[in-house]
Design an enzyme around this catalytic site. Structure first.
Site, PDB file in Angstrom:
ATOM      1  CG  ASP A  33      -2.013  -1.033   1.150  1.00 46.80           C
ATOM      2  OD1 ASP A  33      -2.197  -1.603   0.057  1.00 46.80           O
ATOM      3  OD2 ASP A  33      -2.678  -1.280   2.172  1.00 46.80           O
ATOM      4  CB  ALA A  34       3.912   2.178   1.888  1.00 50.14           C
ATOM      5  CE  LYS A 116      -5.638   6.499   5.809  1.00 51.30           C
ATOM      6  NZ  LYS A 116      -5.660   5.034   5.597  1.00 51.30           N
ATOM      7  CE  LYS A 294     -12.915  12.327   9.954  1.00 52.04           C
ATOM      8  NZ  LYS A 294     -14.113  11.559  10.411  1.00 52.04           N
ATOM      9  CE  LYS A 318      -2.202   6.470   4.146  1.00 53.34           C
ATOM     10  NZ  LYS A 318      -1.718   5.639   3.071  1.00 53.34           N
ATOM     11  CB  CYS A 430      20.727 -29.013  16.135  1.00 54.08           C
ATOM     12  SG  CYS A 430      22.285 -29.868  16.507  1.00 54.08           S
ATOM     13  CB  CYS A 435      25.449 -28.410  18.141  1.00 55.09           C
ATOM     14  SG  CYS A 435      25.425 -27.254  16.737  1.00 55.09           S
TER      15      CYS A 435
END
Length: 753
Positions: A33-34, A116, A294, A318, A430, A435
Site C-alpha cells: 500500500d505504501a 487512521k 478533520k 501517513k 539440532c 553442537c
C-alpha cells in the site's frame, strides 16, 4: 519538458491502473500500500502543477471499489469519500493554506486528530434506533449489502441508544466506521489456523474484508472482528456543529468510538502530537498507518467542500511505511541455544521505516510452507518499531516460474547431526547439546547482562575459549584458571585477572539470576522469581522434576493398553487419546483440585471401549502424577507448558551434569532468606501495571518485603491490580474478573495499616 511530464503522467497512470486491477479484481497485489501511495502521490503532484497534462482517465479521478458480485448492492445516502494524503509537516501546512484561501480571513481552524485505522470501511443505517442495513464502502456510491454479517459483530449495537438514559435515538441515523481485527484477535486466528494445519493469514485488513464478505454469516461470527464508528453520514434531527460533538454523540448512542481522538486548537498542536503517535503506534491494540485530521467545524468543512473524491476539510497524515516489497535472494540458517533451527531471508536491500533492511526473519519452516514462500520470490517485508524485520508473505502475482521451494535441511549445518521435529512442534531442532553453534549461543546468553553478567566474556572471548578446548559448557567457565588463559593470543595478565574476578563474582549471583541464565524455554526473570519463591534450592527443583518425570512415565505405561487400538476417524476419541498421551499439560491442570478424580476420569474415558478394565489403575497413576506435579502446577503464573519445559530441562542428562559441575565449582544454588519488614500484605497477591513513581522492581520488592506476592498475570485469585500511569490490558482483565484496581498510593496505604 512538457513532453517529459506528459510521458511520466501516462506512465504513472498506466502503472496505477495495472495495480488497481491486480488489487481489486485479481486479489493479487504485487506492491505494498505504501508503494502504491508513493506512485499515486507523485501523479497527484504532477497533475496539480501541470493540470494541462491531467488525463480524463487518471486514477486520481476515481474512488477505489470493493464491490463483489456475490452480494446485493445498496446505495449510500451520501458519497462515501476517501482522503488525500500528507507525508510530512510541509504537506499539512500547504493543505491548511489552501483551505484558508477558501475561508474568511478571520476563520479559526481547530482540528480533530485520531488514528487512521487500517480496516474495511462500513456504512450502517439505523431507523427508529434499530439496525436495518449495513454496506461496505464499495465504489463510494454503492456498497455490498453485508447486513447479516455486520450483525454478528458484537461491538456493533443492534439497537441504539444502548443506554436508554442517553436520550432517544433519531428517527434515522447513518454512520460510518471501520471494521478490523485487533492485533491479538488476528494472532489468535492464526494460532487456530496453525492448530488445524492450515496456512496463516498474512494481512489483517484483507482477512477482515474476507471475513465480512462470507456468504454464511455464521462463518463471520466465528471471527473476532471489531467495529469503530467515527462519522455521521446522514441523519434526521441530529443537531451537531462539530466533529468533536459528533464523536461524543456517537459514544452516547453506544457506538465503539476511538477514545484516543484529540481536539487540537491549531495545526501547531497537531504537529506537536504526531511524533508521539508515531512512537505509540506499535503499542495500540489495532494497526494504524497514520493519523486523520478533520476540520472540527461542520460549517467550515461544508464551505470547503470536496475536490474530486477527497473532502478538503480532512486529510490523512501517513507515517513512514513499515512494509515494502523486495526480492528474496538467499537463505541463511541459524541454530539457537535450544537447538531451534531458524531460517533467515537474505534480501535485496530495501528502505523501510528509516533503515535499510537486507535480511529478515522467516520464523520457521512450517510458516514458510504455509505461506508458500519460495527462493527468488518477491516478498513483503515488515519492520515494526524495534521488532526484527520479518517476511509476511510472497507476492504471488510477481512470480515468473524461476522460483524454487524452501525446505528444511536434513542435518545441522554446524555439526552434521540429523535434525528432528518433536511431535506437535512446528520447529526443527539440532538435538546435539555439544553442537558448537548451540554451545556458542548458550554461553553468549549465559554470560550476558541480565543473566550471569560476566564482564570481559564477549563473543570473541567465548569463541577463543571453545576453539582452544577450555570450555564446552556453562559450568566450565567456573573452573577456568589463569595459566591456560595466559597462553591464549590477546589474553594479557590484566585481562585474565579481571576476567577471573568477574567469574568469581558471578558465583555469588542470586538463585533466581542463576535460574534465568540457564536459558530454559519460557523461564525469564519473572518466572525464575516465582520458582525461587516456592523452591529453596536447585536440588529441590531437580527432585520435583525427577518425581514428575517418573510419575509421567508410570502413567504412560498404565495408559498404553488404551492407546493400542487408536481409532483414526473418530474426533472425540482422538481427543481423549491426545489427552492421555500428554497428561502433564492436558490432564493434570484439569484434575489438580478434583475431589472426585475417579468419577471425572470415568466420564472422560467412557467413549473408549476398554476403559472400564483399566480405570482403577489409571486413576491411581494419575493421582500420583497430580500429587507429584502439584508443587509446580499450583504456582500462580506458571502454565502447564512451562511446567513441561521445566521438567524436560531438569531431567535431561546433559543439563544435570552441567548443574552438578556448577554446584561443585561453588555457584550459588540456594534461595536467600527474605527479610520481612512487615506482614501487612501476607497472603495477598498483586499484579503491577503501568508507570509508577519508582521502577516497578522497587514496588515488587516493597510488596514482597511486607509479605505479599507479585505475579505477572491477572486471575480470580489476584488480590489487587496496582495501576500506574498508562496501564495496559491487565486493568481490563481485572475488571472482568472483579479484581480491585488500586493506585500506588493506595498500595502504600495498605502497607501502612
Amino acid at each position: 519538458m512538457s513532453q517529459d511530464i506528459q510521458k511520466r503522467v501516462a506512465e504513472l497512470s498506466a502503472e496505477l491502473h495495472h495495480h488497481i486491477y491486480l488489487y481489486h479484481v485479481r486479489n493479487e497485489p504485487v506492491i505494498t500500500d505504501a508503494e502504491y501511495d508513493r506512485l499515486f502521490h507523485e501523479l497527484q503532484e504532477l497533475e496539480a502543477r501541470h493540470p494541462e497534462c491531467a488525463r480524463a482517465d487518471s486514477p486520481t479521478q476515481r474512488v477505489g471499489s470493493d464491490l463483489s458480485g456475490d452480494f446485493p448492492k445498496l446505495r449510500h445516502p451520501a458519497p462515501i469519500l476517501s482522503l488525500s494524503n500528507a507525508f510530512d509537516e510541509g504537506d499539512l501546512v500547504n493543505w491548511e493554506e489552501r483551505n484558508r484561501r477558501m475561508l474568511p480571513a478571520s476563520a479559526q481552524l481547530q482540528y480533530v486528530l485520531q488514528p487512521k485505522l487500517d480496516g474495511l470501511a462500513i456504512v450502517i443505517s439505523y431507523e427508529e434506533g434499530v439496525l436495518v442495513r449495513a454496506a461496505t464502502r464499495g465504489n463510494g456510491e454503492f456498497g455490498d449489502d453485508v447486513t447479516a454479517n455486520v450483525k454478528t459483530i458484537r461491538s456493533v449495537p443492534l439497537r441504539i441508544p444502548v443506554n436508554p438514559e442517553r436520550g432517544a435515538a433519531p428517527g434515522r441515523l447513518v454512520v460510518r466506521g471501520e471494521i478490523l481485527f485487533h492485533k491479538e484477535a488476528f494472532l489468535e486466528l492464526n494460532r487456530e489456523q496453525e492448530a488445524q494445519g492450515l496456512p496463516a493469514y498474512v494481512n489483517a485488513r484483507n482477512t477482515a474484508s474476507g471475513s465480512l464478505k462470507q456468504k454464511d454469516s455464521r462463518e463471520t461470527a466465528k471471527r473476532k472482528l471489531t467495529a469503530y464508528i467515527y462519522a455521521i453520514v446522514d441523519d434526521d434531527g441530529v443537531d451537531l456543529g462539530s466533529e468533536w460533538e459528533a464523536l461524543h454523540f456517537l459514544r452516547d448512542m453506544g457506538f465503539n468510538v476511538i477514545t484516543e481522538a484529540a481536539l487540537c486548537v491549531d495545526l501547531a498542536e497537531v504537529a506537536r502530537r504526531l511524533p508521539d503517535w508515531e512512537a505509540r503506534r506499535d503499542d495500540l491494540p489495532f494497526e494504524i498507518d497514520g493519523m486523520v485530521l478533520k476540520v472540527n467545524s461542520f460549517s467550515q468543512a461544508s464551505e470547503l467542500g470536496a475536490v474530486g473524491k477527497d473532502p478538503r476539510g480532512a486529510i490523512a497524515y501517513k507515517f513512514p511505511a513499515e512494509e515494502a516489497s523486495t526480492r528474496l535472494v538467499g537463505l541463511t540458517i541459524g541454530v539457537g541455544r535450544t537447538g531451534k533451527v531458524t531460517p533467515t531471508a537474505q534480501l535485496e536491500p530495501v528502505f523501510i521505516g528509516g533503515v535499510t533492511v537486507s535480511n529478515a526473519s522467516l520464523h520457521n519452516y512450517e510458516q514458510v510452507a504455509a505461506l508458500d514462500i519460495r527462493q527468488g520470490d518477491r516478498v513483503i517485508v515488515k519492520r515494526s518499531g524495534d521488532v526484527i524485520p520479518y517476511v509476511i508473505g510472497p507476492v504471488v502475482g510477481a512470480r515468473d516460474g524461476s522460483e524454487s521451494a524452501i525446505r528444511p535441511p536434513e542435518t545441522c549445518p554446524f555439526c552434521g547431526t540429523k535434525l528432528i521435529q518433536p511431535a506437535g512442534a512446528v520447529d526443527w531442532f539440532c538435538p546435539n547439546p555439544k553442537c558448537p553453534e548451540r554451545v556458542m549461543r548458550t554461553l553468549e546468553f549465559f554470560v550476558s547482562r541480565g543473566a550471569m553478567d560476566i564482564e570481559g566474556m564477549g563473543p570473541q572471548t567465548i569463541a577463543a575459549l571453545i576453539e582452544d578446548g577450555l570450555i564446552e559448557d556453562e559450568a566450565d567457565i567456573f573452573i577456568l584458571e589463569a595459566e591456560p588463559l595466559l597462553a591464549l593470543e590477546g589474553f594479557a595478565e590484566k585481562k585474565v585477572e579481571n576476567l577471573l574476578a568477574s567469574i568469581a563474582a558471578a558465583k555469588t549471583r542470586s538463585f533466581a539470576q542463576v535460574l534465568t541464565s540457564l536459558g530454559i524455554d519460557g523461564i525469564g526473570s519473572t518466572v525464575a522469581g516465582l520458582l525461587t519463591d516456592n523452591f529453596s534450592s536447585m536440588q529441590d527443583l531437580l527432585n520435583a522434576a525427577t518425581s514428575i518425570q517418573a510419575a509421567s512415565e508410570s502413567f504412560a505405561q498404565t495408559a498404553e493398553p488404551l492407546l493400542a487400538d487408536e481409532p483414526r476417524d473418530d474426533a472425540a476419541i482422538s481427543k481423549i487419546i491426545f489427552r492421555l498421551r500428554h497428561p502433564l499439560t492436558e490432564l493434570v491442570p484439569r484434575y489438580l483440585d478434583a475431589t472426585d478424580l475417579g468419577d471425572r476420569l470415568a466420564r472422560l474415558l467412557k467413549p473408549l471401549p476398554s476403559s472400564a478394565d483399566h480405570l482403577g489403575a489409571l486413576e491411581n497413576a494419575l493421582g500420583v502424577l497430580v500429587a507429584a506435579s502439584r508443587p509446580l502446577h499450583s504456582i500462580e503464573g506458571l502454565g502447564p507448558v512451562l511446567v513441561e519445559n521445566i521438567v524436560a530441562w531438569f531431567t535431561d542428562d546433559h543439563n544435570q551434569r552441567v548443574l552438578a559441575k556448577m554446584l561443585e565449582a561453588g555457584v550459588n544454588m540456594r534461595a536467600e532468606e527474605k527479610a520481612l519488614s512487615g506482614s501487612g500484605l501476607a497472603g495477598q497477591t498483586f499484579v503491577l501495571t503501568g508507570a509508577m513513581s519508582v521502577p516497578r522492581g522497587e514496588i515488587k520488592a516493597l510488596v514482597e518485603a511486607n509479605g505479599g506476592k507479585v505475579t505477572g498475570s491477572v486471575s480470580k485469585k489476584t488480590s489487587y491490580v496496582v495501576a500506574g500511569d498508562a496501564p495496559g490490558s491487565k486493568v481490563d482483565k481485572a475488571v472482568k474478573n472483579k479484581v480491585p484496581v488500586i493506585s500506588e498510593e493506595a498500595l502504600r496505604a495498605l502497607i501502612a495499616l
